[in-house]
Design a protein around this motif. Structure first.
Motif, short mmCIF file in Angstrom:
data_model
loop_
_atom_site.label_atom_id
_atom_site.label_comp_id
_atom_site.label_asym_id
_atom_site.label_seq_id
_atom_site.Cartn_x
_atom_site.Cartn_y
_atom_site.Cartn_z
N ALA A 94 1.35 0.73 5.46
CA ALA A 94 1.49 1.38 4.05
C ALA A 94 3.22 1.99 3.84
O ALA A 94 3.47 2.39 4.77
CB ALA A 94 0.58 2.45 3.85
N ASN A 120 1.03 -1.19 0.13
CA ASN A 120 -0.02 -0.07 0.15
C ASN A 120 1.00 1.32 0.05
O ASN A 120 2.02 1.01 0.60
CB ASN A 120 -0.78 0.08 1.17
CG ASN A 120 -1.90 -1.21 1.51
OD1 ASN A 120 -2.37 -1.76 0.22
ND2 ASN A 120 -1.77 -1.76 2.52
N SER A 179 -8.18 3.56 -3.91
CA SER A 179 -7.83 4.66 -2.78
C SER A 179 -8.89 5.06 -1.74
O SER A 179 -10.08 4.70 -1.99
CB SER A 179 -7.29 5.77 -3.62
OG SER A 179 -8.42 6.58 -4.07
N LEU A 198 -4.78 6.59 0.91
CA LEU A 198 -4.11 5.34 1.06
C LEU A 198 -4.30 4.65 -0.36
O LEU A 198 -5.60 4.50 -0.60
CB LEU A 198 -4.77 4.65 2.02
CG LEU A 198 -4.07 3.25 2.26
CD1 LEU A 198 -2.93 3.44 2.77
CD2 LEU A 198 -4.95 2.46 3.18
N TYR A 199 -3.41 4.49 -1.32
CA TYR A 199 -3.56 3.67 -2.41
C TYR A 199 -3.47 2.04 -1.99
O TYR A 199 -2.31 1.92 -1.42
CB TYR A 199 -2.62 3.94 -3.53
CG TYR A 199 -3.01 5.33 -3.87
CD1 TYR A 199 -4.01 5.67 -5.06
CD2 TYR A 199 -2.12 6.69 -3.75
CE1 TYR A 199 -4.35 6.71 -5.45
CE2 TYR A 199 -2.51 7.62 -4.38
CZ TYR A 199 -3.62 7.92 -5.33
OH TYR A 199 -3.91 9.14 -5.72
N ARG A 200 -4.31 1.31 -2.25
CA ARG A 200 -4.25 -0.11 -2.00
C ARG A 200 -3.73 -1.01 -2.90
O ARG A 200 -4.11 -0.85 -4.09
CB ARG A 200 -5.61 -0.50 -1.40
CG ARG A 200 -6.01 0.09 -0.26
CD ARG A 200 -7.42 -0.31 0.09
NE ARG A 200 -7.97 0.53 1.51
CZ ARG A 200 -8.45 0.04 2.58
NH1 ARG A 200 -8.25 -1.26 2.77
NH2 ARG A 200 -8.85 1.05 3.25
N ARG A 201 -2.85 -1.90 -2.71
CA ARG A 201 -2.41 -2.88 -3.40
C ARG A 201 -1.71 -2.56 -4.79
O ARG A 201 -2.00 -2.68 -5.81
CB ARG A 201 -3.38 -3.98 -3.81
CG ARG A 201 -4.18 -4.62 -2.55
CD ARG A 201 -4.91 -5.51 -3.09
NE ARG A 201 -4.52 -6.67 -3.65
CZ ARG A 201 -3.65 -7.55 -3.55
NH1 ARG A 201 -3.33 -7.81 -2.36
NH2 ARG A 201 -3.31 -8.57 -4.54
#
Length: 150
Positions: free
Chosen positions: A108, A15, A38, A71-74
């Motif tokens: 993250a 993340n 996100s 928060l940008y996930r994966r």
């Protein structure tokens, strides 16, 4: 049907907590060559300051600080080299704990200002709204070309 990622691919997916220019979806897409899902997030223990004479911010340690970001996930493994290159030598990538809107927390990576560059930060908070209003178009023009990063 998409094939399932192998174990090695899953372990390399991380993340990203963005607190400055990468909060803009179009800039994130250009830099990372992707736009992961996100959500809002908060980083405690830091403050966000503008760099003197620049339109972008950095994080400085602050025991009472609270920084809102995205928060940008994966984020896929292929994006990290591009992100590292975009951030450059004044930043170091570090894993932090992000608080989510529901009170949960998630690990993250984010980009912290290296200690030797903290003196370049201004004494005032950096405003995302002000960046969007005043600086984004100039910033985007100056940073074109990241689509070719490898």
């Amino acid at each position: 049907m998409k094939p399932k990622p192998n174990r090695q691919e899953v372990s390399r997916v991380r993340n990203l907590f963005a607190y400055g220019t990468l909060m803009c979806p179009d800039i994130m897409r250009e830099v990372a060559a992707c736009l992961p899902h996100s959500s809002p997030g908060v980083l405690h223990g830091y403050c966000r300051r503008g760099f003197k004479g620049e339109p972008y911010p950095g994080l400085a340690p602050d025991s009472t600080g609270r920084v809102q970001g995205v928060l940008y996930r994966r984020v896929p493994a292929s994006a990290w080299a591009r992100l590292d290159r975009f951030e450059g030598p004044m930043y170091v990538r570090q894993t932090v704990c992000i608080e989510l809107a529901d009170g949960a927390s998630l690990s993250a990576d984010t980009y912290l200002v290296r200690t030797r560059f903290l003196s370049r930060l201004a004494g005032h908070d950096w405003s995302y709204a002000e960046f969007l209003r005043r600086d984004k178009s100039t910033f985007a023009r100056c940073y074109r070309g990241y689509a070719k990063l490898k």
